[in-house]
Design a protein around this motif. Structure first.
Motif, PDB file in Angstrom:
ATOM      1  N   ALA A 219      38.757  56.581  43.317  1.00  6.89           N
ATOM      2  CA  ALA A 219      38.838  56.177  41.209  1.00  6.89           C
ATOM      3  C   ALA A 219      40.308  56.553  41.092  1.00  6.89           C
ATOM      4  O   ALA A 219      40.294  57.155  41.869  1.00  6.89           O
TER       5      ALA A 219
ATOM      6  N   SER B 100      38.347  52.165  41.543  1.00  7.38           N
ATOM      7  CA  SER B 100      38.158  51.968  39.933  1.00  7.38           C
ATOM      8  C   SER B 100      39.283  52.260  39.248  1.00  7.38           C
ATOM      9  O   SER B 100      40.041  53.493  39.653  1.00  7.38           O
TER      10      SER B 100
ATOM     11  N   ASP C 165      38.951  49.432  34.513  1.00  5.06           N
ATOM     12  CA  ASP C 165      38.067  49.935  34.066  1.00  5.06           C
ATOM     13  C   ASP C 165      37.626  51.462  33.535  1.00  5.06           C
ATOM     14  O   ASP C 165      36.516  51.262  33.208  1.00  5.06           O
TER      15      ASP C 165
END
Length: 291
Positions: free
Chosen positions: A28, A64, A90
């Motif tokens: 992420a 992400s 996201d």
């Protein structure tokens, strides 16, 4: 939500660092509009971040994409969301979250903007930093009292809390968190699991200390956290490795699943001299991605 091990902060005002971010291997990326960006640079950072989010590839296997907006009490968060929600990241990381009521406030603002831009309402997640003031830290259990459909996880921070407490240390001589920080960390872990969302451990501030990071990340996974914050690309592979199951763990999990499959009417059995029951089976199935 897919398990995300490494959560890397990337300054939202650095075109160079944004360009390199997808190649770091982080699960992420948190594009930072808060602490990493000076006040005068925030408008430019919003624009650059939105432009980057509009061009970065989004497909299976890519990171992400999250954005850390400014705290609610700064008044800057409205401007952040007005620019960022249109790009459909996201999720949004909310710093200095004062409690679930504030998370709900931000969620409502996101919903309004999602609808305005023709985006599916509720698609963008929220990850609050729940511990950066003493008052906020004491609200952690109350996250269980509110319906927060956007909530994807809970994470905590030691740096801001340390300043708020005027603490001269965060860890003791043995390198362990002192009481206040250990309390906050445990509350974050327990609340996240109770809510069924990701439990993300705080960052290891000394990015040159690879041994310390490895120990911290391994301890985080052993304690039940699903991931960890990172402040430098060099921390990403260490975190990813620490949170990845070992071959021995996978083999043991497979043995547990196989043993119960062969004995479907048994609640408890033995493997290698250890008593194994249903909680062990659930844990094994989760490790193997069967649930």
């Amino acid at each position: 939500m897919t398990t995300l091990r490494s959560w890397l902060f990337v300054p939202g005002d650095s075109e160079k660092k944004l360009a390199k971010a997808p190649g770091t291997g982080a699960d992420a990326l948190i594009i930072d509009l808060e602490d990493a960006v000076a006040l005068a640079s925030k408008p430019a950072a919003r624009a650059l971040t939105a432009q980057w989010l509009g061009t970065v590839p989004r497909r299976a296997g890519t990171a992400s994409l999250w954005v850390r907006i400014n705290a609610v009490d700064t008044g800057l968060w409205h401007d952040d969301l007005a620019v960022i929600v249109a790009t459909a990241p996201d999720g949004i990381m909310l710093p200095k979250a004062a409690g679930p009521d504030e998370v709900a406030l931000v969620s409502d603002s996101i919903a309004t903007l999602e609808a305005r831009h023709g985006r599916p309402v509720g698609q963008i997640g929220l990850l609050p930093l729940v511990s950066e003031t003493p008052r906020a830290a004491l609200t952690i259990p109350t996250y269980l009292t509110r319906e927060l459909p956007r909530l994807r996880g809970l994470t905590w921070g030691a740096e801001d809390l340390s300043a708020e407490l005027a603490a001269s240390r965060k860890r003791d001589g043995a390198g362990q968190w002192t009481d206040a920080f250990r309390f906050v960390r445990a509350q974050t872990l327990l609340a996240a699991h109770a809510l069924g969302v990701a439990a993300i451990d705080t960052l290891h501030a000394d990015f040159r200390d690879e041994a310390g990071l490895k120990a911290a990340a391994e301890a985080a996974r052993a304690d039940g956290f699903s991931g960890m914050l990172a402040i430098h690309p060099g921390q990403v592979p260490i975190i990813n490795a620490a949170f990845a199951p070992t071959a021995a763990e996978l083999a043991h999990a497979q043995a547990i699943v196989a043993a119960f499959a062969a004995n479907p009417d048994v609640g408890t059995l033995q493997i290698d001299g250890r008593m194994i029951d249903q909680p062990h089976l659930r844990q094994a199935r989760a490790l193997l991605g069967l649930d």
